[in-house]
Design a protein around this motif. Sequence first.
Motif, short mmCIF file in Angstrom:
data_model
loop_
_atom_site.label_atom_id
_atom_site.label_comp_id
_atom_site.label_asym_id
_atom_site.label_seq_id
_atom_site.Cartn_x
_atom_site.Cartn_y
_atom_site.Cartn_z
N ARG A 63 -44.69 -73.40 -4.35
CA ARG A 63 -45.31 -73.20 -3.04
C ARG A 63 -44.25 -72.91 -1.99
O ARG A 63 -43.16 -73.48 -2.03
N LYS A 64 -44.60 -72.12 -1.02
CA LYS A 64 -43.72 -71.90 0.13
C LYS A 64 -44.54 -71.29 1.26
O LYS A 64 -45.64 -70.78 1.02
N SER A 65 -44.01 -71.38 2.47
CA SER A 65 -44.65 -70.66 3.57
C SER A 65 -43.60 -70.36 4.64
O SER A 65 -43.09 -69.26 4.71
N CYS A 66 -43.20 -71.37 5.43
CA CYS A 66 -42.39 -71.09 6.62
C CYS A 66 -40.95 -70.68 6.33
O CYS A 66 -40.34 -69.96 7.08
N ARG A 67 -40.38 -71.15 5.24
CA ARG A 67 -38.98 -70.95 4.87
C ARG A 67 -38.00 -71.60 5.85
O ARG A 67 -36.81 -71.31 5.83
N MET A 68 -38.49 -72.47 6.74
CA MET A 68 -37.57 -73.07 7.72
C MET A 68 -37.88 -74.54 8.00
O MET A 68 -37.83 -74.99 9.14
N MET A 69 -38.25 -75.28 6.96
CA MET A 69 -38.38 -76.74 7.04
C MET A 69 -39.44 -77.20 8.02
O MET A 69 -39.29 -78.22 8.70
N ILE A 70 -40.51 -76.43 8.17
CA ILE A 70 -41.55 -76.80 9.12
C ILE A 70 -42.88 -77.08 8.43
O ILE A 70 -43.58 -78.04 8.75
N CYS A 71 -43.23 -76.25 7.45
CA CYS A 71 -44.60 -76.33 6.92
C CYS A 71 -44.77 -77.42 5.87
O CYS A 71 -45.88 -77.88 5.61
N GLY A 72 -43.69 -77.85 5.23
CA GLY A 72 -43.78 -78.91 4.22
C GLY A 72 -44.30 -78.44 2.87
O GLY A 72 -44.68 -79.26 2.04
N SER A 73 -44.32 -77.12 2.63
CA SER A 73 -44.91 -76.62 1.37
C SER A 73 -43.99 -76.70 0.16
O SER A 73 -44.47 -76.77 -0.96
N CYS A 74 -42.67 -76.65 0.37
CA CYS A 74 -41.78 -76.33 -0.75
C CYS A 74 -41.09 -77.56 -1.35
O CYS A 74 -39.99 -77.45 -1.87
N GLY A 75 -41.76 -78.72 -1.29
CA GLY A 75 -41.19 -79.92 -1.92
C GLY A 75 -41.13 -79.77 -3.43
O GLY A 75 -42.07 -79.28 -4.06
S1 FES Z 1 -41.19 -73.29 3.02
FE1 FES Z 1 -41.96 -74.47 4.70
S2 FES Z 1 -40.86 -76.33 4.55
FE2 FES Z 1 -39.97 -75.08 3.01
#
Ligand code: FES
Length: 370
Positions: A63-75
């Motif tokens: 999973r991913k979305s924001c790529r900048m530590m905001i959305c919380g998707s990429c744990g």
């Molecule tokens: S892609 Fe959003 S926090 Fe990593």
Amino acid sequence: MSHQLAPAPGSTTIEVSLKIWRYDADTGEKELKRYDVEAPDWVTLLDVLDIIKDRQDGTLAYRKSCRMMICGSCGMRMDGAAVLACKTRMWDIAQSGHVPVISPMGNLPVIKDLVVDMGPFWNKIRAVKPWLEPGYDEVAEKERIVSQQQMNVIQKEALCIMCGCCVSECNSMESDPEFLGPAALAKGMRFVGDVRDQTAVERLNDLNSEHGIWDCTRCYFCNERCPKGVDPRDAIAKLGAESVKQGIDHDMGAKHAKWFVHSAKTTGWLRETELVPKTQGIVSAIKQTKFALDLARHGKVPPPFPPHVADRVQESRALYNLVKEQGRDGALGIVQGEHALGRIEFTEEAGMKSSDPEIQPGVEPPHPEE
Ligand code: FES
Ligand code: SF4
Ligand code: SF4
């Protein structure tokens, strides 16, 4: 086979290798696969996964979305520890020659590869009522202003991006999947400590139920792994302190905490031998007599009488009295970790002093015109 993305002007490329646990819940197939890529030197773990997916294996799931530590998707986990993939730079790892193992987060069911089912996570967040209960329905005539000091009580808790990294590492959830867990409890503190919320006592009662705050083992892994400095364990400690302050102390955990405070105040020492009779009652203590005698025989517990009193017991008594005088017997009495100290520095740089009066959770905000 290796692949190359065009590096940005001035950057170079590095060789990055990963071993990724591939998993298909439908078939139950599981395999640790190695991938080697050539990538710009600034890449994060998420960038490397993107390169693999784009150029080598389109079936890789994450999973991913924001790529900048905001959305919380990429744990996900790197070498067994939860990380945000978009926060994890690969330069040092690639230079060391280490090939990290990437796996899905723990304590959540795996759907495919690095994708976990966040359903149980959201159910627990929902269970703590993550919304404000201000005690009024009508729209306020005047703006209700909350000061920075009042928000400081819950400043860390408000930083949560609900990535699940803390839940992934929680030891208590591993043994009891029903435990509310660090993310939901940090969210609970975010509303218990909000001066606009009128239901703090009701919330605390709920959080003191079975599978609530006192089931935390205090392993501090959640603080260690949280990528945003929320320090969920500190939030749980604040909830415990607020509960005791409000007289919500029916749980064994609360009774233990109260006994430890009393013990430290009176003798400067944690008298564990008296813990069971003082918190679980005489009947339970008698049932455990054989166990206690075995411990004593092996030198694991000191004799309870006469109680051991520390040489400078007056210091711990003075500390206890100071905490009482300052009214720091609730959430404000919780000693904060290094993240919080860093933020105090930041606050002072921004023009506020850490010596400015602090505000207790639940204290009504004064109106600016009052
Ligand atoms: S892609 Fe959003 S926090 Fe990593
Ligand atoms: S407390 Fe930290 S680790 Fe846990 S969900 Fe929130 S941001 Fe993620
Ligand atoms: S400190 Fe408590 S909530 Fe945090 S990971 Fe350990 S058991 Fe879980």
